[in-house]
Scaffold this motif. Structure first.
Motif, PDB file in Angstrom:
ATOM      1  N   VAL A   6       0.871  -1.180   0.000  1.00 38.94           N
ATOM      2  CA  VAL A   6       0.000   0.000   0.000  1.00 38.94           C
ATOM      3  C   VAL A   6       0.904   1.225   0.000  1.00 38.94           C
ATOM      4  O   VAL A   6       1.556   1.513   1.015  1.00 38.94           O
ATOM      5  CB  VAL A   6      -0.940   0.031   1.231  1.00 38.94           C
ATOM      6  N   THR A   7       0.980   1.932  -1.129  1.00 34.77           N
ATOM      7  CA  THR A   7       1.745   3.184  -1.114  1.00 34.77           C
ATOM      8  C   THR A   7       0.848   4.261  -0.490  1.00 34.77           C
ATOM      9  O   THR A   7      -0.368   4.256  -0.688  1.00 34.77           O
ATOM     10  CB  THR A   7       2.197   3.623  -2.525  1.00 34.77           C
ATOM     11  N   ALA A  65       7.959  -9.454  -4.364  1.00 35.82           N
ATOM     12  CA  ALA A  65       7.169 -10.672  -4.079  1.00 35.82           C
ATOM     13  C   ALA A  65       5.777 -10.392  -3.519  1.00 35.82           C
ATOM     14  O   ALA A  65       5.216 -11.228  -2.815  1.00 35.82           O
ATOM     15  CB  ALA A  65       7.942 -11.600  -3.149  1.00 35.82           C
ATOM     16  N   VAL A  66       5.210  -9.216  -3.806  1.00 33.32           N
ATOM     17  CA  VAL A  66       3.826  -8.964  -3.370  1.00 33.32           C
ATOM     18  C   VAL A  66       2.857  -9.565  -4.394  1.00 33.32           C
ATOM     19  O   VAL A  66       3.233  -9.891  -5.528  1.00 33.32           O
ATOM     20  CB  VAL A  66       3.516  -7.453  -3.165  1.00 33.32           C
ATOM     21  N   ASP A  67       1.575  -9.667  -3.971  1.00 31.63           N
ATOM     22  CA  ASP A  67       0.547 -10.218  -4.868  1.00 31.63           C
ATOM     23  C   ASP A  67      -0.237  -9.110  -5.568  1.00 31.63           C
ATOM     24  O   ASP A  67      -1.010  -9.387  -6.495  1.00 31.63           O
ATOM     25  CB  ASP A  67      -0.423 -11.082  -4.057  1.00 31.63           C
ATOM     26  N   GLY A  68      -0.076  -7.881  -5.104  1.00 33.00           N
ATOM     27  CA  GLY A  68      -0.789  -6.762  -5.726  1.00 33.00           C
ATOM     28  C   GLY A  68      -0.368  -5.467  -5.054  1.00 33.00           C
ATOM     29  O   GLY A  68       0.173  -5.478  -3.937  1.00 33.00           O
ATOM     30  N   ILE A  69      -0.603  -4.343  -5.747  1.00 32.72           N
ATOM     31  CA  ILE A  69      -0.209  -3.032  -5.211  1.00 32.72           C
ATOM     32  C   ILE A  69      -1.425  -2.114  -5.189  1.00 32.72           C
ATOM     33  O   ILE A  69      -2.143  -1.990  -6.194  1.00 32.72           O
ATOM     34  CB  ILE A  69       0.898  -2.387  -6.077  1.00 32.72           C
ATOM     35  N   PHE A  70      -1.658  -1.495  -4.037  1.00 29.27           N
ATOM     36  CA  PHE A  70      -2.632  -0.405  -3.927  1.00 29.27           C
ATOM     37  C   PHE A  70      -1.814   0.883  -3.920  1.00 29.27           C
ATOM     38  O   PHE A  70      -0.998   1.097  -3.009  1.00 29.27           O
ATOM     39  CB  PHE A  70      -3.426  -0.513  -2.628  1.00 29.27           C
ATOM     40  N   HIS A  71      -2.039   1.721  -4.917  1.00 32.66           N
ATOM     41  CA  HIS A  71      -1.203   2.920  -5.035  1.00 32.66           C
ATOM     42  C   HIS A  71      -2.019   4.172  -4.678  1.00 32.66           C
ATOM     43  O   HIS A  71      -2.840   4.644  -5.477  1.00 32.66           O
ATOM     44  CB  HIS A  71      -0.664   3.017  -6.461  1.00 32.66           C
ATOM     45  N   LEU A  72      -1.754   4.681  -3.472  1.00 34.00           N
ATOM     46  CA  LEU A  72      -2.480   5.855  -2.977  1.00 34.00           C
ATOM     47  C   LEU A  72      -1.560   7.032  -2.691  1.00 34.00           C
ATOM     48  O   LEU A  72      -2.032   8.140  -2.436  1.00 34.00           O
ATOM     49  CB  LEU A  72      -3.252   5.498  -1.695  1.00 34.00           C
ATOM     50  N   ALA A  73      -0.252   6.814  -2.721  1.00 31.66           N
ATOM     51  CA  ALA A  73       0.673   7.909  -2.407  1.00 31.66           C
ATOM     52  C   ALA A  73       0.538   9.008  -3.453  1.00 31.66           C
ATOM     53  O   ALA A  73       0.548   8.742  -4.657  1.00 31.66           O
ATOM     54  CB  ALA A  73       2.117   7.396  -2.382  1.00 31.66           C
ATOM     55  N   ALA A  74       0.375  10.223  -3.001  1.00 31.90           N
ATOM     56  CA  ALA A  74       0.328  11.391  -3.895  1.00 31.90           C
ATOM     57  C   ALA A  74       0.393  12.638  -3.036  1.00 31.90           C
ATOM     58  O   ALA A  74       0.150  12.581  -1.826  1.00 31.90           O
ATOM     59  CB  ALA A  74      -0.970  11.396  -4.706  1.00 31.90           C
TER      60      ALA A  74
END
Ligand code: NAD
Ligand code: UD2
Length: 309
Positions: A6-7, A65-74
């Protein structure tokens, strides 16, 4: 159970998402530079990498090695994108491309999906009501232009690199932990804090401008659901309720919930303020089989209850 990056996971929306993923039994790594995020928002069970989302090495390490990325950093501030154009561009647009690029090989050499935050700011001053995803995009700020750029790169990520992407155009998100400290903070976070302290409310313009307010708990539901569906392709969805609330109405409802009234200080409308911003949730409902579930009263009550002293 999965392992997700989770960014922006120490921020307002990202920390609620991290809580939810951990409660579902997943592992969570957070990448955050703590510029607006706070350490106290980090769930104890999450691993934190302090770093810059536009730094390719930092993102690669956090995404390993993650299964998915949630990108919220901004840099989630239109005002800041006016004052520091190229700096915010680096985070908001380059940061997103860096995340998409890391996602190409994050899953033991294979692509993993990225679910990311776009914004209603991509519509700019388009007066259509409600705004469907096919409405013309005409951003008015560097922030909105960068969010639109992220969506275009989201298509490239899928079509050229096989990285599935899902972008959500958040409308006005509110809830506990939203930071009220800047004059450009979300109106609900400002009003809730003022009312909790018995202070008067600033009303810019006549108060009849309307917004589509979305509770953070509903945002988290859709982010998690988008990842659980193992997305393919490059999707774009409004994340909105379709329901209008005026600023004057918002002030009255918050007072009703608090059980007392405060005064109003009237100011001229903010330059460039948008009169009506309402999204059409039809595509969201059709794809996910659900809409936003939290009514305004419940969402505002939960927000007021958790205003820090
Ligand atoms: P926030 O400021 O609370 O969270 C953003 C997080 O990103 C913070 O923790 C911050 O420290 C981190 N961050 C900023 N720059 C970074 C960098 N260079 N490297 C690493 N981390 C960095 O804001 P939020 O309201 O939680 O917003 C989350 C996302 O949702 C953002 O992408 C924002 O643009 C988007 N969004 C929010 C709203 C809203 O109503 N809150 C509306 C539309 C879109
Ligand atoms: C939101 C986003 C902004 C950008 C924009 C795109 C937030 C915090 N801001 O701006 O980043 O994406 O949408 O359209 O999510 N107001 C008052 N008194 C106050 C504070 C605000 O009257 O003390 C008014 C303000 O003038 C505006 C309305 O309330 O008419 C909502 O303001 P906001 O800053 O919460 O959000 P918005 O929609 O202007």
């Amino acid at each position: 159970m999965a392992h997700y990056l989770v960014t922006g996971g120490c921020g307002f929306i990202g920390s609620h998402l991290a809580d939810r993923l951990l409660a579902d039994g997943h592992r969570v790594t957070i990448l955050d530079d703590l510029s607006t995020g706070r350490l106290e928002n980090k769930p104890a069970a999450a691993r934190l990498v302090v770093g810059d989302v536009a730094d390719a090495a930092a993102v690669r390490e956090a995404a390993d090695a993650v299964d998915g990325i949630f990108h919220l950093a901004a840099v989630a501030s239109v005002q800041r994108s006016k004052e520091a154009w190229s700096d915010t561009h680096r985070t908001n647009m380059m940061g997103t491309v860096t995340v998409f690029e890391a996602a190409r090989t994050a899953g033991a050499g294979a692509p993993v999906p990225v679910v990311y935050a776009s914004s209603a700011a991509v519509y700019g001053d388009n007066p259509v009501t409600p705004l469907g995803e096919d409405a013309e995009t005409r951003p008015l700020s560097a922030y909105g232009a960068d969010k639109l750029g992220c969506e275009l790169h989201g298509r490239v990520a899928w079509s050229i690199h096989g990285v599935p992407t899902v972008g959500f155009r958040f409308f006005n998100v509110y809830g506990p932990r939203q930071d009220p400290r800047s004059p450009y903070s979300g109106v609900i976070s400002i009003f809730a804090q003022r009312i909790a302290r018995g202070r008067d409310l600033d009303i810019h313009g006549d108060g009849e401008q309307v917004r589509d307010f979305v509770y953070v708990g509903d945002v988290v539901e859709f982010l998690a659901a988008a990842m659980e569906r193992r997305p393919r392709g490059a999707g774009i969805f409004n994340l909105c309720t379709g329901r209008p609330t005026s600023i004057a109405m918002l002030a009255s409802v918050l007072e009703e919930l608090a059980g007392y009234r405060v005064g109003r200080i009237h100011h001229p409308a903010r330059p460039g303020d948008i009169r009506v911003s309402i999204g059409d949730p039809a595509r969201l409902r059709a794809a996910f089989g659900m809409g936003c579930r939290t009514g305004l009263l419940d969402g505002l009550a939960a927000t007021l209850d958790r205003v820090p002293a």
